[in-house]
Design a protein around this motif. Structure first.
Motif, PDB file in Angstrom:
ATOM      1  N   ARG A   3      -4.769   9.272 -11.785  1.00 30.05           N
ATOM      2  CA  ARG A   3      -5.417   8.541 -12.878  1.00 30.05           C
ATOM      3  C   ARG A   3      -6.156   9.504 -13.808  1.00 30.05           C
ATOM      4  O   ARG A   3      -6.030   9.425 -15.027  1.00 30.05           O
ATOM      5  CB  ARG A   3      -6.399   7.509 -12.314  1.00 30.05           C
ATOM      6  CG  ARG A   3      -7.125   6.721 -13.405  1.00 30.05           C
ATOM      7  CD  ARG A   3      -8.433   6.142 -12.934  1.00 30.05           C
ATOM      8  NE  ARG A   3      -9.305   7.199 -12.445  1.00 30.05           N
ATOM      9  CZ  ARG A   3     -10.163   7.046 -11.442  1.00 30.05           C
ATOM     10  NH1 ARG A   3     -10.255   5.908 -10.798  1.00 30.05           N
ATOM     11  NH2 ARG A   3     -10.923   8.051 -11.059  1.00 30.05           N
ATOM     12  N   ARG A  13      -6.767   4.527   8.355  1.00 34.49           N
ATOM     13  CA  ARG A  13      -7.878   4.725   7.412  1.00 34.49           C
ATOM     14  C   ARG A  13      -7.796   6.084   6.704  1.00 34.49           C
ATOM     15  O   ARG A  13      -7.937   6.169   5.493  1.00 34.49           O
ATOM     16  CB  ARG A  13      -9.219   4.585   8.107  1.00 34.49           C
ATOM     17  CG  ARG A  13     -10.409   4.755   7.171  1.00 34.49           C
ATOM     18  CD  ARG A  13     -11.723   4.486   7.873  1.00 34.49           C
ATOM     19  NE  ARG A  13     -11.832   3.133   8.350  1.00 34.49           N
ATOM     20  CZ  ARG A  13     -12.186   2.084   7.587  1.00 34.49           C
ATOM     21  NH1 ARG A  13     -12.438   2.270   6.323  1.00 34.49           N
ATOM     22  NH2 ARG A  13     -12.269   0.890   8.100  1.00 34.49           N
ATOM     23  N   LEU A  38       0.816  -1.210   0.000  1.00 35.26           N
ATOM     24  CA  LEU A  38       0.000   0.000   0.000  1.00 35.26           C
ATOM     25  C   LEU A  38       0.853   1.264   0.000  1.00 35.26           C
ATOM     26  O   LEU A  38       0.327   2.369  -0.030  1.00 35.26           O
ATOM     27  CB  LEU A  38      -0.941   0.013   1.211  1.00 35.26           C
ATOM     28  CG  LEU A  38      -2.035  -1.044   1.190  1.00 35.26           C
ATOM     29  CD1 LEU A  38      -2.779  -1.070   2.517  1.00 35.26           C
ATOM     30  CD2 LEU A  38      -3.000  -0.809   0.035  1.00 35.26           C
ATOM     31  N   LEU A  79      -5.047   6.056   4.165  1.00 35.13           N
ATOM     32  CA  LEU A  79      -5.447   5.297   2.975  1.00 35.13           C
ATOM     33  C   LEU A  79      -6.417   6.091   2.115  1.00 35.13           C
ATOM     34  O   LEU A  79      -6.313   6.100   0.882  1.00 35.13           O
ATOM     35  CB  LEU A  79      -6.058   3.954   3.379  1.00 35.13           C
ATOM     36  CG  LEU A  79      -5.091   2.942   3.969  1.00 35.13           C
ATOM     37  CD1 LEU A  79      -5.847   1.729   4.502  1.00 35.13           C
ATOM     38  CD2 LEU A  79      -4.053   2.524   2.937  1.00 35.13           C
ATOM     39  N   ASP A  80      -7.368   6.773   2.755  1.00 34.40           N
ATOM     40  CA  ASP A  80      -8.314   7.609   2.000  1.00 34.40           C
ATOM     41  C   ASP A  80      -7.574   8.697   1.222  1.00 34.40           C
ATOM     42  O   ASP A  80      -7.889   8.970   0.066  1.00 34.40           O
ATOM     43  CB  ASP A  80      -9.354   8.241   2.936  1.00 34.40           C
ATOM     44  CG  ASP A  80     -10.353   7.227   3.473  1.00 34.40           C
ATOM     45  OD1 ASP A  80     -10.471   6.123   2.902  1.00 34.40           O
ATOM     46  OD2 ASP A  80     -11.011   7.544   4.490  1.00 34.40           O
ATOM     47  N   ASP A  81      -6.563   9.313   1.850  1.00 36.13           N
ATOM     48  CA  ASP A  81      -5.765  10.333   1.159  1.00 36.13           C
ATOM     49  C   ASP A  81      -5.022   9.738  -0.033  1.00 36.13           C
ATOM     50  O   ASP A  81      -4.952  10.338  -1.100  1.00 36.13           O
ATOM     51  CB  ASP A  81      -4.760  10.978   2.118  1.00 36.13           C
ATOM     52  CG  ASP A  81      -5.418  11.860   3.162  1.00 36.13           C
ATOM     53  OD1 ASP A  81      -6.608  12.215   2.991  1.00 36.13           O
ATOM     54  OD2 ASP A  81      -4.739  12.197   4.152  1.00 36.13           O
ATOM     55  N   ARG A  82      -4.473   8.550   0.149  1.00 34.50           N
ATOM     56  CA  ARG A  82      -3.747   7.886  -0.943  1.00 34.50           C
ATOM     57  C   ARG A  82      -4.691   7.541  -2.097  1.00 34.50           C
ATOM     58  O   ARG A  82      -4.335   7.691  -3.260  1.00 34.50           O
ATOM     59  CB  ARG A  82      -3.060   6.616  -0.453  1.00 34.50           C
ATOM     60  CG  ARG A  82      -1.842   6.907   0.381  1.00 34.50           C
ATOM     61  CD  ARG A  82      -1.316   5.610   0.988  1.00 34.50           C
ATOM     62  NE  ARG A  82      -0.273   5.899   1.933  1.00 34.50           N
ATOM     63  CZ  ARG A  82       1.011   5.809   1.662  1.00 34.50           C
ATOM     64  NH1 ARG A  82       1.403   5.406   0.491  1.00 34.50           N
ATOM     65  NH2 ARG A  82       1.902   6.100   2.582  1.00 34.50           N
ATOM     66  N   ILE A  83      -5.877   7.058  -1.754  1.00 32.62           N
ATOM     67  CA  ILE A  83      -6.862   6.724  -2.785  1.00 32.62           C
ATOM     68  C   ILE A  83      -7.235   7.974  -3.571  1.00 32.62           C
ATOM     69  O   ILE A  83      -7.287   7.953  -4.805  1.00 32.62           O
ATOM     70  CB  ILE A  83      -8.104   6.061  -2.157  1.00 32.62           C
ATOM     71  CG1 ILE A  83      -7.732   4.654  -1.662  1.00 32.62           C
ATOM     72  CG2 ILE A  83      -9.256   6.006  -3.146  1.00 32.62           C
ATOM     73  CD1 ILE A  83      -8.784   4.014  -0.765  1.00 32.62           C
ATOM     74  N   ALA A  84      -7.490   9.072  -2.878  1.00 31.25           N
ATOM     75  CA  ALA A  84      -7.838  10.327  -3.555  1.00 31.25           C
ATOM     76  C   ALA A  84      -6.693  10.782  -4.458  1.00 31.25           C
ATOM     77  O   ALA A  84      -6.911  11.231  -5.590  1.00 31.25           O
ATOM     78  CB  ALA A  84      -8.182  11.410  -2.535  1.00 31.25           C
ATOM     79  N   GLN A  85      -5.459  10.657  -3.971  1.00 32.37           N
ATOM     80  CA  GLN A  85      -4.307  11.052  -4.780  1.00 32.37           C
ATOM     81  C   GLN A  85      -4.179  10.162  -6.012  1.00 32.37           C
ATOM     82  O   GLN A  85      -3.913  10.652  -7.117  1.00 32.37           O
ATOM     83  CB  GLN A  85      -3.032  10.984  -3.945  1.00 32.37           C
ATOM     84  CG  GLN A  85      -1.801  11.467  -4.685  1.00 32.37           C
ATOM     85  CD  GLN A  85      -0.557  11.421  -3.826  1.00 32.37           C
ATOM     86  OE1 GLN A  85      -0.481  10.646  -2.878  1.00 32.37           O
ATOM     87  NE2 GLN A  85       0.407  12.242  -4.157  1.00 32.37           N
ATOM     88  N   LEU A  86      -4.389   8.874  -5.851  1.00 32.55           N
ATOM     89  CA  LEU A  86      -4.329   7.964  -6.997  1.00 32.55           C
ATOM     90  C   LEU A  86      -5.428   8.262  -8.012  1.00 32.55           C
ATOM     91  O   LEU A  86      -5.204   8.207  -9.224  1.00 32.55           O
ATOM     92  CB  LEU A  86      -4.420   6.506  -6.528  1.00 32.55           C
ATOM     93  CG  LEU A  86      -3.171   5.954  -5.865  1.00 32.55           C
ATOM     94  CD1 LEU A  86      -3.466   4.598  -5.216  1.00 32.55           C
ATOM     95  CD2 LEU A  86      -2.044   5.821  -6.883  1.00 32.55           C
ATOM     96  N   GLU A  87      -6.620   8.605  -7.523  1.00 31.22           N
ATOM     97  CA  GLU A  87      -7.706   8.958  -8.439  1.00 31.22           C
ATOM     98  C   GLU A  87      -7.373  10.225  -9.215  1.00 31.22           C
ATOM     99  O   GLU A  87      -7.611  10.309 -10.423  1.00 31.22           O
ATOM    100  CB  GLU A  87      -9.018   9.117  -7.674  1.00 31.22           C
ATOM    101  CG  GLU A  87      -9.585   7.794  -7.218  1.00 31.22           C
ATOM    102  CD  GLU A  87     -10.816   7.929  -6.341  1.00 31.22           C
ATOM    103  OE1 GLU A  87     -11.055   9.049  -5.784  1.00 31.22           O
ATOM    104  OE2 GLU A  87     -11.537   6.936  -6.191  1.00 31.22           O
TER     105      GLU A  87
END
Length: 167
Positions: A110, A96, A63, A99-107
């Motif tokens: 993308r 958590r 992750l 992880l939410d920050d990482r998901i937003a950054q990945l989105e």
């Protein structure tokens, strides 16, 4: 065999259960992520709970968490008893938000890349990610416009530098 000994496994057994090489397990020991006991003959003996600890290490690394952060999280777990659901829940709650920050950054990354692929500018001087005169340096090291899309000066992904952002 005592109950305590039944809860201990060798480095070979731990390697087999986790899929890690013995050298990787010794490295994680050196990094303070697992703490085996030593027998009188100097052999390492791990708790069965170390299977879960090392599984967590592997997942957290995938992750993108650095070992220092993983160590900090594992340091909150009990030393010589298997962590319970409450212990793991506490760690889950703590990471958590990260992880939410990482998901937003990945989105965002993308979406930026989708715009770049469809842009067709084929020219760095017109690319929305182009950084003329290194103006992004004030924001910090690395690919600033990809790391924090909101700081890109008035451009959308795929939009040329020569286009008017308002149009």
């Amino acid at each position: 065999m005592s109950a305590a000994r039944r809860n201990e496994i060798s480095i070979g057994q731990l390697a087999h259960r986790t899929g890690l090489a013995r050298s990787a397990i010794r490295y994680y020991e050196d990094e303070g992520l697992v703490h085996p006991e030593r027998t009188a003959a100097g052999q390492r003996r791990f708790l069965r709970a170390d299977i879960r600890r090392l599984s967590f290490v592997m997942i957290a690394q995938r992750l993108g968490f650095p070992l220092a952060r993983i160590r900090t999280l594992l340091d909150t777990l009990p030393d010589r008893r298997p962590p319970n659901a409450r212990d793991w829940s506490r760690i889950s709650t703590e990471i958590r938000g990260e992880l939410d920050d990482r998901i937003a950054q990945l989105e965002r990354l993308r979406d930026t890349l989708d715009g770049c692929i469809g842009c067709g500018c084929l020219s760095l001087d017109r690319c929305a990610l182009y950084n003329p005169d290194d103006i992004a340096a004030d924001e910090g090291p690395g690919p600033r416009y990809l790391v924090d899309v909101k700081k890109r000066p008035g451009r959308n992904p795929g939009q040329s530098n020569r286009e008017d952002p308002a149009s």
